[in-house]
Design a protein around this motif. Structure first.
Motif, short mmCIF file in Angstrom:
data_model
loop_
_atom_site.label_atom_id
_atom_site.label_comp_id
_atom_site.label_asym_id
_atom_site.label_seq_id
_atom_site.Cartn_x
_atom_site.Cartn_y
_atom_site.Cartn_z
N VAL A 297 -13.44 -5.44 87.05
CA VAL A 297 -13.45 -3.99 87.21
C VAL A 297 -12.81 -3.66 88.54
O VAL A 297 -13.12 -4.28 89.56
CB VAL A 297 -14.90 -3.46 87.14
CG1 VAL A 297 -14.97 -2.01 87.62
CG2 VAL A 297 -15.45 -3.59 85.73
N THR B 111 -16.16 11.48 84.18
CA THR B 111 -16.15 10.34 83.27
C THR B 111 -16.24 10.89 81.86
O THR B 111 -16.87 11.94 81.63
CB THR B 111 -17.32 9.38 83.55
OG1 THR B 111 -17.25 8.26 82.68
CG2 THR B 111 -18.67 10.05 83.39
N GLY B 112 -15.61 10.23 80.91
CA GLY B 112 -15.58 10.78 79.56
C GLY B 112 -14.83 12.09 79.55
O GLY B 112 -13.68 12.16 79.95
N ASP C 258 -22.43 -1.52 84.15
CA ASP C 258 -22.60 -0.74 82.93
C ASP C 258 -22.33 0.74 83.20
O ASP C 258 -22.36 1.20 84.35
CB ASP C 258 -24.02 -0.90 82.38
CG ASP C 258 -24.30 -2.33 81.92
OD1 ASP C 258 -23.33 -3.04 81.61
OD2 ASP C 258 -25.48 -2.72 81.90
N ASP C 259 -22.10 1.49 82.15
CA ASP C 259 -21.75 2.90 82.30
C ASP C 259 -22.79 3.70 83.08
O ASP C 259 -22.44 4.59 83.86
CB ASP C 259 -21.56 3.54 80.92
CG ASP C 259 -20.27 3.08 80.25
OD1 ASP C 259 -19.41 2.52 80.94
OD2 ASP C 259 -20.15 3.29 79.02
N ASP C 260 -24.07 3.38 82.87
CA ASP C 260 -25.11 4.17 83.52
C ASP C 260 -25.28 3.85 85.01
O ASP C 260 -26.07 4.49 85.70
CB ASP C 260 -26.45 4.02 82.80
CG ASP C 260 -26.94 2.58 82.75
OD1 ASP C 260 -26.24 1.69 83.30
OD2 ASP C 260 -28.00 2.33 82.16
N ARG D 297 -10.05 5.69 84.16
CA ARG D 297 -11.24 5.64 83.31
C ARG D 297 -12.37 6.48 83.89
O ARG D 297 -13.18 7.05 83.16
CB ARG D 297 -11.68 4.19 83.13
CG ARG D 297 -10.64 3.35 82.41
CD ARG D 297 -11.05 1.89 82.26
NE ARG D 297 -10.00 1.12 81.56
CZ ARG D 297 -10.07 -0.16 81.32
NH1 ARG D 297 -11.13 -0.88 81.69
NH2 ARG D 297 -9.07 -0.77 80.69
N ARG D 298 -12.42 6.55 85.21
CA ARG D 298 -13.37 7.40 85.93
C ARG D 298 -12.67 7.88 87.18
O ARG D 298 -11.76 7.22 87.69
CB ARG D 298 -14.65 6.64 86.31
CG ARG D 298 -15.40 6.04 85.15
CD ARG D 298 -16.51 5.11 85.61
NE ARG D 298 -17.09 4.36 84.50
CZ ARG D 298 -16.60 3.23 84.02
NH1 ARG D 298 -15.50 2.70 84.57
NH2 ARG D 298 -17.19 2.61 83.01
N ASP E 297 -10.45 1.48 86.74
CA ASP E 297 -11.82 1.82 86.32
C ASP E 297 -12.39 2.99 87.11
O ASP E 297 -13.22 3.74 86.60
CB ASP E 297 -12.71 0.58 86.46
CG ASP E 297 -12.28 -0.51 85.52
OD1 ASP E 297 -12.64 -0.45 84.34
OD2 ASP E 297 -11.56 -1.43 85.97
N LEU E 298 -11.97 3.15 88.36
CA LEU E 298 -12.36 4.31 89.16
C LEU E 298 -11.28 4.55 90.20
O LEU E 298 -10.78 3.60 90.81
CB LEU E 298 -13.70 4.08 89.86
CG LEU E 298 -14.15 5.22 90.79
CD1 LEU E 298 -14.58 6.45 89.97
CD2 LEU E 298 -15.30 4.78 91.70
N TRP F 278 -22.72 4.04 87.19
CA TRP F 278 -21.67 4.67 88.01
C TRP F 278 -22.14 5.93 88.72
O TRP F 278 -21.79 6.15 89.89
CB TRP F 278 -20.45 4.94 87.15
CG TRP F 278 -19.74 3.67 86.79
CD1 TRP F 278 -19.98 2.88 85.71
CD2 TRP F 278 -18.70 3.02 87.54
NE1 TRP F 278 -19.15 1.78 85.71
CE2 TRP F 278 -18.36 1.84 86.83
CE3 TRP F 278 -18.04 3.32 88.72
CZ2 TRP F 278 -17.37 0.96 87.28
CZ3 TRP F 278 -17.05 2.46 89.17
CH2 TRP F 278 -16.72 1.30 88.46
#
Length: 327
Positions: A160, A240-241, A278-280, A225-226, A179-180, A282
Motif C-alpha cells: 500500500v 473515499t468511495g 483494512d478500509d475501516d 483510491r483515497r 492508495d492515498l 483509514w
C-alpha cells in the motif's frame, strides 16, 4: 514499512532577529540538520518508538555529512548512491516576528541509472501488505512520472502506498491509483488544474471546506483510491468511495508550521501500522494524522512532535467528531 524520500537535503537553519531585504544581517545562530519530507516522517515515527528504513538517494560528493547527521538522529538510512553534492535548504527563522522562510535548492541532476537503482531498491524491500510512504519533490533529472513508477512497483509487490508530492509529480502518479494522496489545498487545486501553486487563491474564508472536499473528490476521479486535502487550521477533507468527510482541527500555539504535512503522514502511518490496512482503519488514521500535524506546529523542528500532546489533541478532535456526528 518503508519511507521513500529520494530528494534528501541538508537544512541550514539560520536564526536572526529580522529579515530586512537589501540589508546586511548577522545570524544569531546557524544549525545543520538532515532535511527532506520523508526525513520528517521518520522523525515522527521515532518519537513514538517506531523505526522504519528511510530510502534516499545519497550524493557521493558530500553525502557522508548527511549520512552522519541522519545517524546522529538515529535514522535508519538505506542509501542509493548518485553523483553530485547534497542539495541544501536555507531556513530563516526570525525571532522577532516568529516567521519562518524556506529556500529550497534544486540539487544536482540524478542520472537515469541512479533512479533505476532507487526503484530497484524499493522493489526489493517491499512485500505483500507493506506500507510505503513516498514524500517530497523529485530530484532534478528524474522524470515527472517518477512517483507513478513507485506506485506501480508498490502495487506489483502487494504493498500500500501513500504519496505526498508536488503537483506535477502527483498529477502524473494519479492514473496509477495511489492508495492515498495527501496534498494541501493549494497543491490539490494546482494538481487538478495545472495552474502554478503561487497563482491560486489562498485557502481562507467560508469556502475552504467546500473547496477542499471538492478537490478531494476530484482526486478520486483522477485515479487516487483515497485522498486527504489539508487546509491548515480550517481542517482536512478525507474522500473515499463517493463521499468526503471533514476532519476539524483544534487551536494550537503555532511555533512553526514547516513540516506539518510530513507530520500528518507520520501520524497516519502510525495508526495504519497499529490497526492494519483494512478500509475501516483509514478514517482513524486520518484523524491521528491531523492531530499529529497540529502537535508538530507547536515545536520548532520539522517533524518534531510530543507524542503525549498529539494524543491529547487526537482526543479533542475525536470529541468534536462525536459531537457533530462521526462521518
Amino acid at each position: 514499512m518503508l519511507i521513500g524520500n529520494p530528494n534528501l537535503a541538508i537544512d541550514r537553519l539560520v536564526t536572526l532577529a529580522e529579515i530586512v531585504p537589501g540589508a546586511v544581517m548577522r545570524s544569531r545562530r546557524t544549525e545543520l540538520s538532515p532535511g527532506g519530507k520523508g526525513v520528517n516522517v521518520a522523525r515522527v515515527l521515532r518519537a513514538h518508538g517506531v523505526q522504519a528504513p528511510l530510502l534516499g538517494l545519497l550524493c557521493t560528493g558530500d553525502g557522508a555529512m548527511l549520512a552522519g547527521l541522519l545517524a546522529d538522529e538515529g535514522a535508519n538510512l538505506v542509501a542509493v548512491p548518485t553523483p553530485g553534492t547534497v542539495r541544501q535548504a536555507l531556513v530563516f527563522r526570525e525571532s522577532a516576528a516568529g516567521r519562518v522562510t524556506v529556500v529550497n535548492e534544486p540539487g544536482d541532476p540524478v542520472p537515469a541509472i541512479a533512479w533505476h537503482a532507487y526503484c530497484e531498491a524499493a522493489a526489493a524491500r517491499l512485500s505483500d501488505g507493506d506500507l510505503f510512504t513516498v514524500s517530497g519533490s523529485l530530484p532534478t533529472g528524474v522524470p515527472v512520472e517518477g512517483y507513478r513508477q513507485l506506485v506501480e512497483l508498490a502495487h506489483a509487490a502487494g504493498a500500500v502506498i501513500v504519496v505526498d508530492a508536488a503537483p506535477a509529480a502527483l498529477a502524473a502518479a494519479l492514473p496509477a491509483g495511489p492508495d492515498l494522496v495527501t496534498p494541501n489545498l493549494e497543491e490539490a487545486e494546482a494538481t487538478l488544474s495545472g495552474a502554478p501553486v503561487d497563482v491560486l487563491p489562498i485557502p481562507d474564508g467560508a469556502d475552504v471546506r467546500e473547496r477542499a472536499e471538492a478537490a478531494a473528490l476530484s482526486l478520486l476521479e483522477a485515479g487516487a483510491r483515497r485522498a486527504v486535502v489539508t487546509a491548515g487550521a480550517a481542517g482536512s477533507a478525507f474522500a473515499t468511495g463517493s463521499s468526503a468527510a471533514w476532519i476539524p482541527t483544534v487551536p494550537v500555539r503555532v511555533v512553526s508550521a514547516v513540516g506539518a504535512g510530513d507530520s500528518f503522514v507520520g501520524g497516519l502511518a502510525l495508526e495504519l501500522l497499529a490497526r492494519g490496512l483494512d478500509d475501516d482503519a483509514w478514517l482513524p488514521a486520518v484523524v491521528r494524522g491531523v492531530a499529529t500535524a497540529s502537535a508538530s506546529c507547536e515545536t520548532p523542528l520539522a517533524g518534531g512532535v510530543d507524542p503525549a500532546r498529539a494524543e491529547e489533541l487526537r482526543g479533542k478532535i475525536e470529541a468534536l467528531l462525536t459531537k457533530v456526528g462521526a462521518p
